[in-house]
Design a protein around this motif. Sequence first.
Motif, PDB file in Angstrom:
ATOM      1  N   VAL A  24     -11.222 -16.507  14.308  1.00 50.16           N
ATOM      2  CA  VAL A  24     -10.602 -15.328  14.916  1.00 50.16           C
ATOM      3  C   VAL A  24      -9.807 -14.573  13.859  1.00 50.16           C
ATOM      4  O   VAL A  24      -9.914 -13.348  13.736  1.00 50.16           O
ATOM      5  N   LEU A  25      -9.025 -15.300  13.081  1.00 51.94           N
ATOM      6  CA  LEU A  25      -8.233 -14.667  12.031  1.00 51.94           C
ATOM      7  C   LEU A  25      -9.127 -13.996  10.990  1.00 51.94           C
ATOM      8  O   LEU A  25      -8.821 -12.892  10.535  1.00 51.94           O
ATOM      9  N   GLN A  26     -10.235 -14.621  10.636  1.00 51.35           N
ATOM     10  CA  GLN A  26     -11.170 -14.003   9.687  1.00 51.35           C
ATOM     11  C   GLN A  26     -11.696 -12.674  10.223  1.00 51.35           C
ATOM     12  O   GLN A  26     -11.779 -11.687   9.492  1.00 51.35           O
ATOM     13  N   ARG A  27     -12.032 -12.646  11.497  1.00 54.83           N
ATOM     14  CA  ARG A  27     -12.523 -11.408  12.106  1.00 54.83           C
ATOM     15  C   ARG A  27     -11.438 -10.340  12.119  1.00 54.83           C
ATOM     16  O   ARG A  27     -11.715  -9.170  11.848  1.00 54.83           O
ATOM     17  N   LEU A  28     -10.224 -10.751  12.453  1.00 59.66           N
ATOM     18  CA  LEU A  28      -9.114  -9.799  12.456  1.00 59.66           C
ATOM     19  C   LEU A  28      -8.839  -9.264  11.054  1.00 59.66           C
ATOM     20  O   LEU A  28      -8.533  -8.086  10.875  1.00 59.66           O
ATOM     21  N   THR A  29      -8.961 -10.128  10.060  1.00 63.36           N
ATOM     22  CA  THR A  29      -8.736  -9.723   8.673  1.00 63.36           C
ATOM     23  C   THR A  29      -9.781  -8.700   8.241  1.00 63.36           C
ATOM     24  O   THR A  29      -9.459  -7.764   7.502  1.00 63.36           O
ATOM     25  N   LYS A  30     -11.011  -8.853   8.704  1.00 65.90           N
ATOM     26  CA  LYS A  30     -12.048  -7.869   8.383  1.00 65.90           C
ATOM     27  C   LYS A  30     -11.758  -6.520   9.026  1.00 65.90           C
ATOM     28  O   LYS A  30     -12.045  -5.482   8.453  1.00 65.90           O
ATOM     29  N   ILE A  31     -11.168  -6.551  10.232  1.00 67.47           N
ATOM     30  CA  ILE A  31     -10.842  -5.314  10.940  1.00 67.47           C
ATOM     31  C   ILE A  31      -9.667  -4.604  10.275  1.00 67.47           C
ATOM     32  O   ILE A  31      -9.700  -3.396  10.074  1.00 67.47           O
ATOM     33  N   ASP A  32      -8.620  -5.357   9.942  1.00 69.02           N
ATOM     34  CA  ASP A  32      -7.405  -4.759   9.370  1.00 69.02           C
ATOM     35  C   ASP A  32      -6.805  -5.698   8.330  1.00 69.02           C
ATOM     36  O   ASP A  32      -5.862  -6.443   8.620  1.00 69.02           O
ATOM     37  N   PRO A  33      -7.318  -5.657   7.102  1.00 67.73           N
ATOM     38  CA  PRO A  33      -6.847  -6.590   6.069  1.00 67.73           C
ATOM     39  C   PRO A  33      -5.383  -6.401   5.676  1.00 67.73           C
ATOM     40  O   PRO A  33      -4.753  -7.342   5.213  1.00 67.73           O
ATOM     41  N   SER A  34      -4.847  -5.227   5.886  1.00 65.44           N
ATOM     42  CA  SER A  34      -3.441  -5.018   5.531  1.00 65.44           C
ATOM     43  C   SER A  34      -2.493  -5.663   6.538  1.00 65.44           C
ATOM     44  O   SER A  34      -1.352  -5.982   6.213  1.00 65.44           O
ATOM     45  N   ARG A  35      -2.962  -5.873   7.745  1.00 67.82           N
ATOM     46  CA  ARG A  35      -2.114  -6.441   8.801  1.00 67.82           C
ATOM     47  C   ARG A  35      -2.238  -7.957   8.905  1.00 67.82           C
ATOM     48  O   ARG A  35      -1.263  -8.652   9.182  1.00 67.82           O
ATOM     49  N   PHE A  36      -3.432  -8.484   8.705  1.00 65.96           N
ATOM     50  CA  PHE A  36      -3.678  -9.904   8.926  1.00 65.96           C
ATOM     51  C   PHE A  36      -3.926 -10.630   7.611  1.00 65.96           C
ATOM     52  O   PHE A  36      -4.773 -10.232   6.825  1.00 65.96           O
TER      53      PHE A  36
END
Length: 68
Positions: A24-36
């Motif tokens: 889940v975190l990997q997917r979130l990081t792909k969406i918004d790398p500056s936030r996650f």
Amino acid sequence: MYEPFEAQIKGWLEEEPALSAASVLQRLTKIDPSRFKEKNLRMVQRLVKVWRMEMAGLIILDGGWMKS
């Protein structure tokens, strides 16, 4: 921080119940790398645990399991 993505995360977990918090975190990081970042893993683990417990409660209570 996670509220804007809550529906999307829950959708991922419904589609793939075995999805790990790290994924889940990997997917979130792909969406918004500056936030996650990787340092957010523990928070994502907690949120995924809570959402899974909520989903399990819905399945047990609303799914007719208790009626049979």
